[in-house]
Design an enzyme around this catalytic site. Structure first.
Site, PDB file in Angstrom:
ATOM      1  N   ASP A 128       0.834  -1.204   0.000  1.00 29.19           N
ATOM      2  CA  ASP A 128       0.000   0.000   0.000  1.00 29.19           C
ATOM      3  C   ASP A 128       0.875   1.263   0.000  1.00 29.19           C
ATOM      4  O   ASP A 128       1.998   1.247   0.503  1.00 29.19           O
ATOM      5  CB  ASP A 128      -0.901  -0.026   1.250  1.00 29.19           C
ATOM      6  CG  ASP A 128      -2.090   0.909   1.112  1.00 29.19           C
ATOM      7  OD1 ASP A 128      -2.298   1.469   0.021  1.00 29.19           O
ATOM      8  OD2 ASP A 128      -2.807   1.084   2.118  1.00 29.19           O
ATOM      9  N   GLY A 129       0.314   2.327  -0.559  1.00 29.26           N
ATOM     10  CA  GLY A 129       0.987   3.629  -0.481  1.00 29.26           C
ATOM     11  C   GLY A 129       1.584   4.105  -1.793  1.00 29.26           C
ATOM     12  O   GLY A 129       2.261   5.137  -1.822  1.00 29.26           O
ATOM     13  N   ASN A 182     -10.631  -2.833  -6.701  1.00 34.58           N
ATOM     14  CA  ASN A 182      -9.795  -1.842  -7.407  1.00 34.58           C
ATOM     15  C   ASN A 182     -10.335  -1.436  -8.781  1.00 34.58           C
ATOM     16  O   ASN A 182      -9.897  -0.444  -9.355  1.00 34.58           O
ATOM     17  CB  ASN A 182      -8.341  -2.342  -7.554  1.00 34.58           C
ATOM     18  CG  ASN A 182      -7.550  -2.304  -6.266  1.00 34.58           C
ATOM     19  OD1 ASN A 182      -6.633  -3.091  -6.060  1.00 34.58           O
ATOM     20  ND2 ASN A 182      -7.891  -1.389  -5.364  1.00 34.58           N
TER      21      ASN A 182
HETATM   22  C1  FPP Z   1      -2.040   0.148  -3.266  1.00 28.62           C
HETATM   23  O1  FPP Z   1      -1.544   1.458  -3.238  1.00 28.62           O
HETATM   24  C2  FPP Z   1      -1.477  -0.553  -4.404  1.00 28.62           C
HETATM   25  C3  FPP Z   1      -2.205  -1.092  -5.417  1.00 28.62           C
HETATM   26  C4  FPP Z   1      -3.669  -1.060  -5.457  1.00 28.62           C
HETATM   27  C5  FPP Z   1      -1.544  -1.736  -6.551  1.00 28.62           C
HETATM   28  C6  FPP Z   1      -0.317  -2.474  -6.198  1.00 28.62           C
HETATM   29  C7  FPP Z   1       0.409  -2.843  -7.427  1.00 28.62           C
HETATM   30  C8  FPP Z   1       1.738  -2.890  -7.541  1.00 28.62           C
HETATM   31  C9  FPP Z   1       2.665  -2.605  -6.433  1.00 28.62           C
HETATM   32  C10 FPP Z   1       2.369  -3.286  -8.814  1.00 28.62           C
HETATM   33  C11 FPP Z   1       1.702  -4.480  -9.441  1.00 28.62           C
HETATM   34  C12 FPP Z   1       2.636  -5.269 -10.174  1.00 28.62           C
HETATM   35  C13 FPP Z   1       2.382  -6.464 -10.733  1.00 28.62           C
HETATM   36  C14 FPP Z   1       3.477  -7.285 -11.194  1.00 28.62           C
HETATM   37  C15 FPP Z   1       1.032  -6.986 -10.904  1.00 28.62           C
HETATM   38  P1  FPP Z   1      -2.561   2.649  -3.475  1.00 28.62           P
HETATM   39  O2  FPP Z   1      -2.626   2.911  -4.930  1.00 28.62           O
HETATM   40  O3  FPP Z   1      -3.871   2.323  -2.847  1.00 28.62           O
HETATM   41  O4  FPP Z   1      -1.834   3.788  -2.721  1.00 28.62           O
HETATM   42  P2  FPP Z   1      -2.521   4.961  -1.875  1.00 28.62           P
HETATM   43  O5  FPP Z   1      -3.287   4.321  -0.766  1.00 28.62           O
HETATM   44  O6  FPP Z   1      -1.355   5.753  -1.393  1.00 28.62           O
HETATM   45  O7  FPP Z   1      -3.381   5.750  -2.822  1.00 28.62           O
END
Ligand code: FPP
Length: 244
Positions: free
Chosen positions: A18-19, A66
């Protein structure tokens, strides 16, 4: 990096990465820049986990919720597995790491599905660690699917009510292929949020939870080792009283 980890390492570690969005915002970058950097961090942590002798590393890359993000973000997140496998499969093979995908893959775009199938096939002979990527995964949906499959088997006479126990339920979950390492001993969530967000609802029943304020794109192998070290100091009792 060469921190000694004398005690037993967890066999299965699950991570809520996350983040990414907040990391990007802090740098005045678009959210997808955070996901791109986040993808690179998966590579580092996969190698670090493999070197520690972890058997399964599960990363939560895309949840069933998502899809509600902007079309731009969703379509980038759908492209990331393609970019990831294109650049990382040779190294995964070298590291003897097998790819497994957990989630409703058939709802993903065709080119994403193709990249996933290719990566699974190309690493199918690797018998070291499993990199288990949760893609279009949700714990509630996983349970609903399991109940439906069980009800169907009951209806067909393939199963009797007496046979339903904890072990049988786990056979109907998306993690059944990971047995005997289907339940993570350790769950890590980055970015300071302290919730499980529909992740592995059954499987996390006895897991140790670790939360770090670090945003996923800033997460390092060193911090990962530190969390494993902290895990080793935890007293896991599973509802029992420690026998002294
Ligand atoms: C959460 O952070 C992260 C996600 C929803 C996506 C995670 C995906 C990756 C790290 C890369 C994926 C790679 C592959 C190989 C499939 P957020 O977007 O919710 O962050 P925030 O809470 O700060 O907005």
């Amino acid at each position: 990096m060469n921190k000694e980890l004398k005690n037993e390492v967890p066999k299965h570690v699950a991570i809520i990465m996350d983040g990414n969005g907040r990391w990007a915002k802090k740098r005045h970058l678009p959210r997808i820049a955070g996901h791109k950097k986040g993808m690179e961090i998966i590579k580092n942590i996969t190698k670090a986990a493999n070197r520690l002798g972890i058997k399964v590393l599960t990363v939560y890359a895309f949840s069933t919720e998502n899809w509600q993000r902007s079309q731009e973000e969703v379509s980038y997140l759908m492209k990331l597995p393609i970019i990831f496998f294109n650049s990382f499969v040779p190294e995964l093979i070298k590291e003897n790491v097998r790819v497994n995908i957990m989630g409703y893959v058939n709802q993903l775009p065709n080119d994403t599905q193709k990249a996933i199938s290719a990566a699974i096939q190309q690493t199918s002979r690797c018998d070291g660690m499993i990199l288990n990527i949760a893609l279009n995964y949700g714990g509630h949906d996983e349970l609903v699917t399991a109940f439906k499959l069980m009800a169907t088997d009951l209806q067909k006479g393939k199963l009797t009510i007496d046979q339903i126990d904890q072990n049988l339920v786990s056979d109907y979950l998306m993690t059944h292929e990971l047995k005997p390492y289907d339940n993570p001993e350790l769950m890590i969530r980055t970015s300071g949020e302290q919730r499980i967000s529909n992740f592995l609802l059954w499987q996390l029943a006895y897991s140790e939870f670790m939360f770090t304020d670090t945003y996923w794109p800033d997460f390092t192998a060193e911090e990962f080792y530190e969390l494993i070290h902290a895990y080793q100091k935890r007293d896991r009792r599973f509802g029992k009283i420690k026998d002294e």
